[in-house]
Design a protein around this motif. Structure first.
Motif, PDB file in Angstrom:
ATOM      1  N   CYS A 163      28.012  40.656  40.980  1.00  0.00           N
ATOM      2  CA  CYS A 163      29.223  41.217  40.370  1.00  0.00           C
ATOM      3  C   CYS A 163      28.856  42.112  39.176  1.00  0.00           C
ATOM      4  O   CYS A 163      28.267  41.640  38.203  1.00  0.00           O
ATOM      5  CB  CYS A 163      30.130  40.068  39.916  1.00  0.00           C
ATOM      6  N   ALA A 169      30.639  43.301  36.862  1.00  0.00           N
ATOM      7  CA  ALA A 169      31.275  42.870  35.610  1.00  0.00           C
ATOM      8  C   ALA A 169      30.469  41.729  34.996  1.00  0.00           C
ATOM      9  O   ALA A 169      30.171  41.725  33.799  1.00  0.00           O
ATOM     10  CB  ALA A 169      32.714  42.429  35.893  1.00  0.00           C
ATOM     11  N   THR A 222      36.222  45.484  39.138  1.00  0.00           N
ATOM     12  CA  THR A 222      36.210  46.895  39.552  1.00  0.00           C
ATOM     13  C   THR A 222      36.580  47.044  41.037  1.00  0.00           C
ATOM     14  O   THR A 222      36.485  48.142  41.574  1.00  0.00           O
ATOM     15  CB  THR A 222      34.813  47.521  39.354  1.00  0.00           C
ATOM     16  N   SER A 223      36.930  45.958  41.677  1.00  0.00           N
ATOM     17  CA  SER A 223      37.286  45.930  43.106  1.00  0.00           C
ATOM     18  C   SER A 223      36.153  46.453  43.995  1.00  0.00           C
ATOM     19  O   SER A 223      36.405  47.003  45.056  1.00  0.00           O
ATOM     20  CB  SER A 223      38.589  46.701  43.395  1.00  0.00           C
ATOM     21  N   CYS A 224      34.904  46.208  43.570  1.00  0.00           N
ATOM     22  CA  CYS A 224      33.762  46.801  44.285  1.00  0.00           C
ATOM     23  C   CYS A 224      33.423  46.089  45.585  1.00  0.00           C
ATOM     24  O   CYS A 224      32.671  46.609  46.404  1.00  0.00           O
ATOM     25  CB  CYS A 224      32.543  46.815  43.373  1.00  0.00           C
ATOM     26  N   ARG A 225      33.910  44.882  45.784  1.00  0.00           N
ATOM     27  CA  ARG A 225      33.666  44.072  46.985  1.00  0.00           C
ATOM     28  C   ARG A 225      32.246  43.555  47.116  1.00  0.00           C
ATOM     29  O   ARG A 225      31.849  43.077  48.186  1.00  0.00           O
ATOM     30  CB  ARG A 225      34.026  44.822  48.276  1.00  0.00           C
TER      31      ARG A 225
HETATM   32  S1  SF4 Z   1      35.126  42.934  43.412  1.00  0.00           S
HETATM   33 FE1  SF4 Z   1      33.250  43.468  42.274  1.00  0.00          FE
HETATM   34  S2  SF4 Z   1      33.856  43.410  40.110  1.00  0.00           S
HETATM   35 FE2  SF4 Z   1      35.457  42.305  41.269  1.00  0.00          FE
HETATM   36  S3  SF4 Z   1      34.821  40.173  41.205  1.00  0.00           S
HETATM   37 FE3  SF4 Z   1      33.986  41.030  43.094  1.00  0.00          FE
HETATM   38  S4  SF4 Z   1      31.924  41.692  42.542  1.00  0.00           S
HETATM   39 FE4  SF4 Z   1      33.030  41.373  40.606  1.00  0.00          FE
END
Ligand code: SF4
Ligand code: SF4
Length: 690
Positions: free
Chosen positions: A292, A294, A368-371
């Motif tokens: 992640c 973040a 960040t919605s990065c998945r």
């Molecule tokens: S989508 Fe990306 S930023 Fe959001 S919780 Fe999952 S890994 Fe972290």
């Protein structure tokens, strides 16, 4: 005989208690709302075979992956042996040796020996890893380490008793050819001096211990994070990664449903049963949190914690809602599953909820919605789905969101873009390029081959406008009849949707669909992965169906067909580091087209890969509406990513997304680097024959 009756009683009690717990946990799932998860059955079955049984995701991390996969496969094989042991406890005459031809039974024995050895070895290494090496991802928030050590020790004890039973059985009576039980036969030689009476006692005690441990293990699972042993395969089957075009698509929302006063989720009852099953299935492996962006950069977000919180809150509130008083009291007294929420009476705990009590606003807005989390999860959990639902509740029901996104909401509503630009200026980037609008085509009663959906960034941002210009030059050079919407285009709504404002999203999306349908648009090209994903994959929920192609794929096709006249002279060898956009890569599986485009445009180019690339690529930090939010905590994500890209020693950095362009350019600036950042369209346009 007495022994067998006693064992039968134990077996019935153990299976009965397990069945009680199984039905209880299934009943708790109905705390969440209903959701249809049986479409695309063949894709789902394939996921079970590849991800579940094949352990494809767990093997993405080779060392830990092999260890865990060995335990999983071992358990599958050893289950047959366990059935035989349990059956023999009731019917002593039962045995596969009486049912199977000798060679087949020999193979069965061999498989039991080898897999028991493999599982034991893997468990020892896993224990060493957890207790001595202590990898970072197994530490920290919401990790029930004691539980993991207990379970691993139990598995080790199961294997040891299995070997002891087989070994002393052989000491008493050499029943099978040694070749079929290579480990026990060697151990039987070692313990060959033990008297037959002692050997018989040890064999019986080991068999009993194994059987009782097995039943204890089965009944401990519902109270442990190792519940995933049972739920991971169904969870993979029901995962929303199944089905073409569904990857990363946010769930539809009926804003006009009768009687609905709240939107999104503030508690587990607002989530679906599948979200709650995700909670049951989490292994707490931390792969999601380790990936992640973040979390990596020090923000207060851990996708593992989000999922564990869902499980904790379910186990706290579901017994109350489902009338299981004993379980409810247990949840309160234990304070274990609900330890985030502290102690308190049953009544007080009813006043808790998932949002705020367990999961804070700051965690939600850091996403960040990065998945990356969804991509890495070995049991196909969708952490992002929960985050999106909680964000929807914050914005639509409670009007709670970071103050800096208010101007973006207002601008999208009034100006059709997340900044205060005039809609009339949308097409200004194309001045002097001879680009035709859809309205002009319609006036001539003609239709273009494709619509170039420009997007807000490339329409208004000075740096991103150059990407639109470069792409338009390529289309012109290739002789493509294309058009733009100019002032008739507006924001596709993706930022609003990802920031939880579904009202605004649907307003913008319906408006865009109305415009596209008015011009009978069928094929769209775009330089923005967010527009690409939103229009192509999420507009169908609102009735908009178009073929949407990202410019990386479109340019690659044009280059393949030799439609783009490029200069052929060789320049100097150039090393370019390519940054994968999340919405292009993880959301849409487009990894090769941008790389191929770079190589085809510049035959002397070498594409350098940062350590985290393709499906493991680190986000630039702009998605999920983070583009409009301050990054006040921890290291900046774009700086972290740009450091990785620059670390390749590349002469230039390449992106395929206008948002990534801004973030990576800013990152390079912050790091004092003069390495240029290009969009792939700019690289190709730079090679066009003059
Ligand atoms: S989508 Fe990306 S930023 Fe959001 S919780 Fe999952 S890994 Fe972290
Ligand atoms: S959500 Fe998935 S990846 Fe994250 S800790 Fe749980 S099992 Fe591991």
């Amino acid at each position: 005989m007495t022994q067998n009756v006693l064992f039968l009683l134990v077996l019935v009690a153990a299976l009965g208690f397990f069945s009680y717990n199984a039905q209880r946990l299934v009943r708790y799932l109905t705390t969440g709302h209903d959701e249809h998860r049986t479409d695309h059955p063949w894709t789902r079955l394939r996921n079970v075979v590849v991800i579940g049984i094949g352990q494809s995701k767990i093997l993405r991390e080779p060392f830990a992956g092999i260890l865990h996969a060995s335990v999983f496969w071992g358990f599958v094989i050893l289950t047959l042996g366990s059935i035989e042991i349990l059956a023999r406890g009731v019917f002593p005459a039962f045995g596969f040796d009486r049912m199977l031809p000798t060679p087949v039974h020999g193979l069965f024995l061999l498989s039991q020996e080898l897999f028991a050895g493999l599982v034991l070895a893997a468990v020892v290494v896993l224990l060493y890893r957890r207790l001595v090496i202590k990898p970072r991802r197994l530490q920290g928030d919401k990790v029930h380490s004691g539980d993991a050590v207990f379970i691993l020790s139990m598995i080790a004890a199961l294997m040891v008793t299995l070997f002891l039973s087989a070994t002393f059985d052989r000491v008493v009576e050499a029943r099978h050819a040694a070749a079929f039980q290579p480990i026990s036969s060697v151990l039987a030689l070692v313990f060959g001096g033990v008297s037959p009476g002692t050997a018989r006692s040890i064999a019986t005690a080991s068999t009993w211990s194994h059987a009782l441990l097995l039943l204890a293990f089965l009944n401990y699972l519902p109270y442990s994070k190792h519940l995933h042993v049972i739920t991971s395969l169904p969870n993979t089957f029901f995962s929303n990664t199944s089905g073409p075009g569904q990857v990363g698509v946010m769930r539809p929302m009926d804003l006009e449903a009768e009687g609905v006063e709240t939107f999104g989720a503030s508690d587990v009852k607002d989530l679906s049963w599948k979200n709650l099953l995700d909670g049951y299935s989490c292994t707490e492996c931390g792969r999601c949190t380790a990936a992640c962006p973040a979390n990596i950069t020090g923000k207060p977000l851990s996708p593992r914690k989000i999922v564990v919180n869902v499980r904790q809150r379910t186990m706290e509130i579901a017994p109350l809602l489902k009338g299981d008083r004993a379980e409810a009291a247990h949840a309160v007294l234990a304070g274990g599953e609900g330890d985030d929420a502290g102690g308190g009476t049953v009544g007080e705990r009813v006043g808790h909820r998932l949002l705020d009590t367990y999961i804070t606003e700051d965690e939600l807005w850091a996403c960040t919605s990065c998945r990356a989390c969804v991509q890495e999860c070995p049991v196909s959990i969708d952490q992002l789905d929960v985050i999106n639902e909680l964000r929807r509740n914050l914005v639509l029901t409670e009007s709670r969101f970071p103050e800096e996104i208010q101007p973006a909401f207002e601008a999208m509503e009034r100006n059709g873009a997340p900044w205060k630009f005039q809609p009339a200026d949308r097409g200004r980037w194309a001045d002097g390029l001879g680009v035709t609008t859809m309205a002009e085509f319609a006036e001539r009663n003609e239709r273009p081959d494709v619509l170039f959906w420009v997007g807000c960034m490339a329409s208004f941002d000075d740096r991103a406008k150059k990407i639109a210009v470069a792409f338009a030059r390529i289309l012109n050079a290739a002789g493509i009849r294309f058009a733009i919407l100019a002032q008739e285009e507006s924001c596709n709504g993706d930022p609003a949707r990802r920031m939880g404002n579904e009202y605004l999203y649907q307003m913008l999306a319906r408006q865009a669909i109305e415009t596209l349908d008015r011009y009978h648009v069928t094929t769209i090209v775009t330089t923005c992965p967010h527009c690409f994903h939103q229009i192509g994959n999420e507009y169908p929920q609102l009735g908009g169906h178009y073929e949407v192609i990202h410019h990386s794929t479109y340019i690659e096709r044009l280059l393949q067909q030799e439609l783009v006249p490029l200069r052929t002279e060789n320049g100097k060898q150039l090393v370019v580091a390519y940054h994968d956009s999340c919405y292009l890569g993880r959301y849409n599986d487009v990894y090769d087209a941008p790389r191929e485009t770079l190589k085809r445009a510049l035959p002397v180019v070498t594409v350098a890969e940062p350590p985290r690339n393709r499906s493991r690529g680190l986000c630039c930090g702009a998605g999920g509406g983070r583009m409009w939010m301050e990054e006040r905590v921890g290291k900046r994500i774009n700086v972290e990513r740009t450091e990785e890209l620059l670390g390749t020693g590349a002469d230039a950095l390449a992106v395929a997304c206008p948002f990534c362009m801004t973030m990576i350019s800013d990152g390079a600036k912050a790091l004092g680097s003069d390495v240029p950042v290009y969009d792939i369209a700019e690289v190709v346009a730079g090679q066009l024959e003059r």
